[in-house]
Design an enzyme around this catalytic site. Structure first.
Site, short mmCIF file in Angstrom:
data_model
loop_
_atom_site.label_atom_id
_atom_site.label_comp_id
_atom_site.label_asym_id
_atom_site.label_seq_id
_atom_site.Cartn_x
_atom_site.Cartn_y
_atom_site.Cartn_z
N GLU A 105 27.19 13.02 -71.82
CA GLU A 105 26.29 11.99 -72.31
C GLU A 105 25.13 12.61 -73.12
O GLU A 105 24.87 13.82 -73.00
CB GLU A 105 25.72 11.21 -71.11
N ASP A 165 38.33 13.69 -67.63
CA ASP A 165 37.26 13.28 -66.73
C ASP A 165 37.79 12.31 -65.68
O ASP A 165 38.94 11.86 -65.74
CB ASP A 165 36.10 12.66 -67.52
N HIS A 174 29.27 10.06 -76.79
CA HIS A 174 29.79 10.94 -75.74
C HIS A 174 31.25 11.28 -76.00
O HIS A 174 31.99 10.50 -76.60
CB HIS A 174 29.57 10.36 -74.33
N ASN A 176 27.79 5.84 -77.87
CA ASN A 176 26.59 6.69 -77.89
C ASN A 176 26.93 8.14 -78.22
O ASN A 176 26.11 9.03 -78.06
CB ASN A 176 25.85 6.61 -76.55
C1 F6R Z 1 37.75 8.83 -71.36
C2 F6R Z 1 36.64 9.48 -72.03
C3 F6R Z 1 35.63 8.72 -72.82
C4 F6R Z 1 36.27 7.68 -73.77
C5 F6R Z 1 35.18 6.91 -74.50
C6 F6R Z 1 35.78 5.84 -75.40
O1 F6R Z 1 38.55 9.81 -70.71
O2 F6R Z 1 36.55 10.64 -71.93
O3 F6R Z 1 34.87 9.62 -73.56
O4 F6R Z 1 37.10 8.34 -74.66
O5 F6R Z 1 34.32 6.32 -73.58
O6 F6R Z 1 36.43 4.90 -74.60
P1 F6R Z 1 37.27 3.71 -75.26
O7 F6R Z 1 38.45 4.34 -75.90
O8 F6R Z 1 37.65 2.84 -74.11
O9 F6R Z 1 36.36 3.07 -76.25
#
Ligand code: F6R
Length: 260
Positions: free
Chosen positions: A144, A67, A139, A137
């Site tokens: 989301e 992403d 995702h 959450n």
């Molecule tokens: C990032 C992504 C997100 C993260 C998620 C957890 O490319 O796709 O889904 O993996 O927000 O982020 P951290 O590891 O910073 O807690």
């Protein structure tokens, strides 16, 4: 699904690196899918160390990001392209060449069209192993809650919860966190041959419980990955703390170690 529970983030990252290296080594033309955020950083550090030791290289491995924030230039440190270049390329990197790192174009005039272009690119790539994190959450990527569980890559509005969680990368200024992202869809992610999802810390415990033990539900988008035939979830004790069947999962892990 196979769930590995580790005493701490270091032990988890050792196992993740071992699996990524072994899986890529087993392919003649491997491709890699990468996540950003803080969770995979210790894994990337181990991949860099393995490269420095001459044991591993991403030199000829096309690599695809999950992403990107819409509107952030790659020159900005919070941009996912910037982060991945930082983690994986350069003289002390993993051997990955910049031109082999594919990310959605954050500054595209038409982000929706760009999401379609990126989807076709990733869809044709046959990703060997996709590294994933998970949001508090539930995702994955920026899929989301409430979105389609069969989505292809699309423009996604970040929830307030995600923008607050990610404000730490923007000097704790929530207003600086972009409102939109381009993300691989859940169906796009599921095209990868293997998925390896990492989670550490108690803030992820509920999302991990839903992913591993909950019903498949758009309320917790990661649960769509329960349908994937080769999903490995690696968690530390904190992220595992809400699992009801941790004992059984440990037994399954111990049994599977003979195969993996
Ligand atoms: C990032 C992504 C997100 C993260 C998620 C957890 O490319 O796709 O889904 O993996 O927000 O982020 P951290 O590891 O910073 O807690």
């Amino acid at each position: 699904m196979l769930v590995g529970i580790f005493p701490d983030a270091d032990a988890l990252a050792d196992e993740a690196a071992r699996r990524v290296i072994r899986t890529l080594d087993a392919e003649t033309s491997p491709t890699l899918g990468v996540a950003t955020g803080s969770t995979p950083r210790p894994l990337y550090a181990r991949l860099r160390a393995a490269h420095a030791a001459g044991q591993f290289s991403l030199e000829d491995v096309p690599t695809y990001a999950l992403d990107e924030y819409v509107g952030l230039s790659p020159a900005q440190p919070q941009s996912y392209r910037h982060e991945l270049l930082d983690q994986l390329t350069g003289p002390a990197g993993t051997g990955l060449r910049e031109e082999n790192l594919h990310t959605p174009h954050a500054l595209a005039d038409d982000p929706w069209r760009e999401a379609q272009r990126y989807d076709a690119l990733v869809g044709g790539a046959h990703v060997t192993i996709q590294i994933l994190g998970i949001g508090e959450n539930g995702h994955v990527g920026f899929n989301e809650p409430g979105g389609s569980l069969a989505s292809r890559s699309h423009v996604s509005a970040l929830t307030e919860s995600t923008r607050h969680a990610n404000a730490r990368f923007f000097d704790d200024d929530v207003s600086a966190v972009p409102e939109l992202s381009i993300t691989q869809g859940l169906s796009t992610i599921a095209l990868a041959e293997c998925l390896i999802l990492l989670a550490t810390g108690t803030a992820k415990a509920r999302a991990i419980r839903e992913l591993v033990e909950g019903p498949v539900s758009a309320h917790w988008p990661a649960t769509a990955l329960q349908w994937h035939q080769d999903l490995v979830v690696l968690v530390d004790e904190d992220a595992a703390s809400e699992l009801e069947f941790a004992h059984d999962l440990r037994e399954q892990w111990a049994a599977a170690r003979h195969r993996h």
